[in-house]
Design an enzyme around this catalytic site. Structure first.
Site, mmCIF file in Angstrom:
data_model
loop_
_atom_site.group_PDB
_atom_site.id
_atom_site.type_symbol
_atom_site.label_atom_id
_atom_site.label_comp_id
_atom_site.label_asym_id
_atom_site.label_seq_id
_atom_site.Cartn_x
_atom_site.Cartn_y
_atom_site.Cartn_z
ATOM 1 N N CYS A 286 0.791 -1.234 0.000
ATOM 2 C CA CYS A 286 0.000 0.000 0.000
ATOM 3 C C CYS A 286 0.826 1.289 0.000
ATOM 4 C CB CYS A 286 -1.014 -0.009 1.142
ATOM 5 S SG CYS A 286 -0.487 -0.782 2.648
ATOM 6 N N ARG A 315 7.502 -11.338 4.878
ATOM 7 C CA ARG A 315 7.136 -11.140 6.279
ATOM 8 C C ARG A 315 7.928 -12.091 7.156
ATOM 9 N NH1 ARG A 315 0.520 -10.360 5.638
ATOM 10 N NH2 ARG A 315 0.678 -8.434 4.417
ATOM 11 N N GLN A 333 1.112 -11.153 -3.224
ATOM 12 C CA GLN A 333 -0.183 -10.690 -2.744
ATOM 13 C C GLN A 333 -0.926 -10.003 -3.888
ATOM 14 O OE1 GLN A 333 -0.449 -7.374 0.208
ATOM 15 N NE2 GLN A 333 -1.336 -8.941 1.537
ATOM 16 N N HIS A 337 -5.560 -1.023 -4.675
ATOM 17 C CA HIS A 337 -5.931 0.144 -3.881
ATOM 18 C C HIS A 337 -6.806 1.033 -4.733
ATOM 19 C CE1 HIS A 337 -2.154 -1.372 -2.111
ATOM 20 N NE2 HIS A 337 -2.863 -1.212 -1.010
ATOM 21 N N LYS A 416 -12.635 -3.543 8.320
ATOM 22 C CA LYS A 416 -12.534 -4.368 7.109
ATOM 23 C C LYS A 416 -13.664 -5.385 7.047
ATOM 24 C CE LYS A 416 -9.305 -7.601 9.315
ATOM 25 N NZ LYS A 416 -8.151 -8.493 9.119
ATOM 26 N N HIS A 462 -8.202 -0.733 0.569
ATOM 27 C CA HIS A 462 -7.217 -1.795 0.360
ATOM 28 C C HIS A 462 -8.022 -3.078 0.162
ATOM 29 C CE1 HIS A 462 -4.042 0.592 2.664
ATOM 30 N NE2 HIS A 462 -5.169 1.142 3.078
#
Length: 583
Positions: A286, A315, A333, A337, A416, A462
């Protein structure tokens, strides 16, 4: 059934209700601990919570405990159940609790006790001779545990810290009756057969090496599968007006401080130093997308602006949590956006929800929806959070999508909507998400010129559909048990010449199918045809073409389908008609 609460009160709770189910399984964990202490008195007890499909208990054994001891432990657990012991609740002060635990030589419980406030009232549950410092709740009597089974043993660091001692974790499950237990064990066995790590190896899709723990290697067939998903993703996103970008894997620390990730996500980020400055490998895309938006002045005419990215993210997951493709340290991923005006929020959320529904339906997944609200570490004003949460609620209600509220589980920058898909054996996986964000546009001072000629702050969504391409592939492997639909199969047709005499004809057929865009292979090995058929079946190939002298002379193919078996002899054009209809 009756369960005993932390305050000692009793209430009725069914096993189908989460509080009742958790109390039932937590009580079984206590029975396990009591059985272990009876059989191996010098064992030290740590923790034993209920989990999604059962329970576990962490022990510090003085010997190497293994699954060979399960029968002995289960027999002792059955004795405890038959004794019908009441779980009696009492509380005491911290000093008396410490005295009890020291007398019983339970150092892990003592460590937890010492972290509680000095004036805390300490809760205990007692069943027969066994005593446990525990808040509960629990089922009132041990006789309720009519069906249980110990499942596996694993190592677990005390409190999940690799610097602490490795304990022995015993996993188990329990149900009110034997039929429910048997049904569950059948599902577990089916899941074992479908394990994507096992099938990934057998089908030659991906592998993992010690040299890169948590970093999957895709093999040729697995890369075909991954690219097919990406091609599908690109096709539908182009149709929906998304502009695809690609942002760098490493970006300066200042960017992550501005976005808030350095403060809220630092422990999951890999870092390095370049020219004396701190940089981080991106754990999400993002902030890079925000930089692209800010490259030039924007007008309300350009909004909504939908920017998509197949971002390679890293990560720093703990080694004990890594699991095939499901939990990795590096993945792709399918991020996007959307920058928009406040008036466009409802339509954009609904558009994303419809897109996610289309994708999941195309793979045969059912799903349910959760709305996750403000977490404790949230940034931003109450007014922004209320507006964002209401925006998501209103969109869900407009779509008539039933949803549950997951309090406090939102992202630190916004609430979310999470999509939990259900696979072919009833397991659920959280994949798609829609996050509404007022904070990053503020932190990056993003703007657009409105219809009134003034500067305004955009709102940001997102969203992911697959979540992670790697994880979604793992789910698909298990959902289909490796038997992918024709369009998704790395090899769609296997051509099996009976002997070398029909090898040239096999190559001719291969050329025809490849010219039609089909993925096919010829098994030209000097093996018997039965062996070749079994090999193709193990590879879960959708269609097999058996070519002998008869087929060569007739210019035909003998077709076997993965599920239906022998389809008989047909022309190549007839075969192509069948395959086109399945695509």
């Amino acid at each position: 059934m009756k369960i005993t609460m932390k305050d000692g009160s009793m209430r009725e709770a069914g096993f189908q209700e989460e509080p009742g189910r958790n109390a039932f399984r937590h009580t079984t964990a206590h029975i396990l601990a009591q059985a272990v202490k009876r059989l191996y008195p010098d064992t030290r007890c740590a923790i034993g919570p209920a989990i999604a499909d059962g329970f576990y208990y962490d022990f510090d054994f003085s010997f190497r405990f293994s699954e060979e001891s399960f029968a002995e432990v289960e027999a002792e657990m059955r004795k405890i159940v038959k004794e019908n012991l009441q779980l009696k609740h009492f509380t005491t002060d911290r000093e008396k609790a410490l005295e009890i635990l020291e007398e019983r030589n339970e150092p892990y419980k003592i460590e937890m006790l010492r972290e509680l406030p000095e004036d805390a009232e300490i809760s205990f549950f007692k069943q027969g001779e066994y005593l446990e410092m525990c808040a509960g709740p629990h089922v009132a009597y041990t006789s309720a545990m009519k069906a249980f089974k110990l499942l596996s043993v694993a190592g677990a660091y005390w409190r999940g810290d690799e610097k602490n001692k490795m304990l022995t974790r015993i996993y188990g499950t329990s149900f009110p009756d034997g039929n429910m237990l048997e049904e569950y064990l059948n599902r577990v066995e089916e899941a074992r057969k479908r394990d994507h790590r096992k099938l990934g190896k057998e089908l030659g899709l991906f592998t993992l090496f010690e040299e890169g723990p948590g970093f999957p290697f895709f093999l040729p067939k697995g890369l075909i599968l991954k690219n097919l998903l990406i091609d599908y993703w690109r096709k539908i996103h182009t149709r929906e007006g998304y502009l695809e970008i690609s942002t760098p894997v490493i970006l300066n620390r200042r960017l992550w401080e501005t976005s808030g990730h350095w403060e809220h996500y630092r422990d999951k980020m890999y870092t390095t130093v370049i020219d004396g400055a701190d940089f981080a490998i991106k754990p999400m895309s993002c902030p890079g997308g925000m930089l692209v938006y800010q490259m030039e002045p924007r007008s309300y005419h350009e909004l909504p602006m939908r920017i998509s990215e197949l971002g390679l993210i890293h990560r720093n997951e703990k080694s004990g949590t890594l699991h095939g493709l499901m939990r990795v340290r590096c993945c792709t991923q399918d991020d996007a956006h959307i920058f928009m005006t406040p008036e466009q929020i409802q339509d954009e959320i609904k558009g994303v929800a419809r897109l996610i529904d289309e994708v999941y339906s195309s793979f045969g997944f059912k799903y349910h929806v959760e709305l996750s609200t403000r977490p404790e570490n949230a940034i931003g004003s109450d007014e922004d959070w209320e507006m964002a949460t209401n925006g998501l609620k209103n969109a869900l209600e407009d779509l008539k999508l039933p949803y549950a509220v997951n309090e406090g589980d939102g992202a630190f920058y916004g609430p979310k909507i999470d999509f939990h898909l259900e696979d072919s054996i009833g397991r659920t996986w959280q994949c798609g998400t829609i996050q509404l964000d007022f904070q990053l546009p503020q932190r990056f001072e993003a703007e657009y010129i409105g219809e009134d000629g003034r500067k305004h702050r955009p709102v940001m969504i997102h969203r992911v559909v697959f979540g992670s391409i790697e994880r979604f592939l793992g789910i698909l492997i298990e959902h289909f048990a490796g038997k992918f639909p024709l369009w998704l199969s790395p090899v769609q047709v296997k051509i099996l010449p009976v002997s070398d005499k029909s090898l040239d004809y096999a190559k001719e057929i291969e050329g025809i199918l490849q010219s039609e865009g089909l993925r096919c292979e010829v098994d030209g090995r000097t093996e018997k045809i039965g062996y070749k058929i079994r090999a193709a079946q193990l590879e879960k190939i959708p269609y097999m073409l058996i070519l002998g002298e008869k087929e060569v002379q007739a210019g035909s193919v003998s077709v076997r389908e993965r599920e239906s078996g022998d389809l008989g002899s047909m022309t190549v054009e007839e075969l192509l008609d069948i395959l086109r209809g399945k695509m």
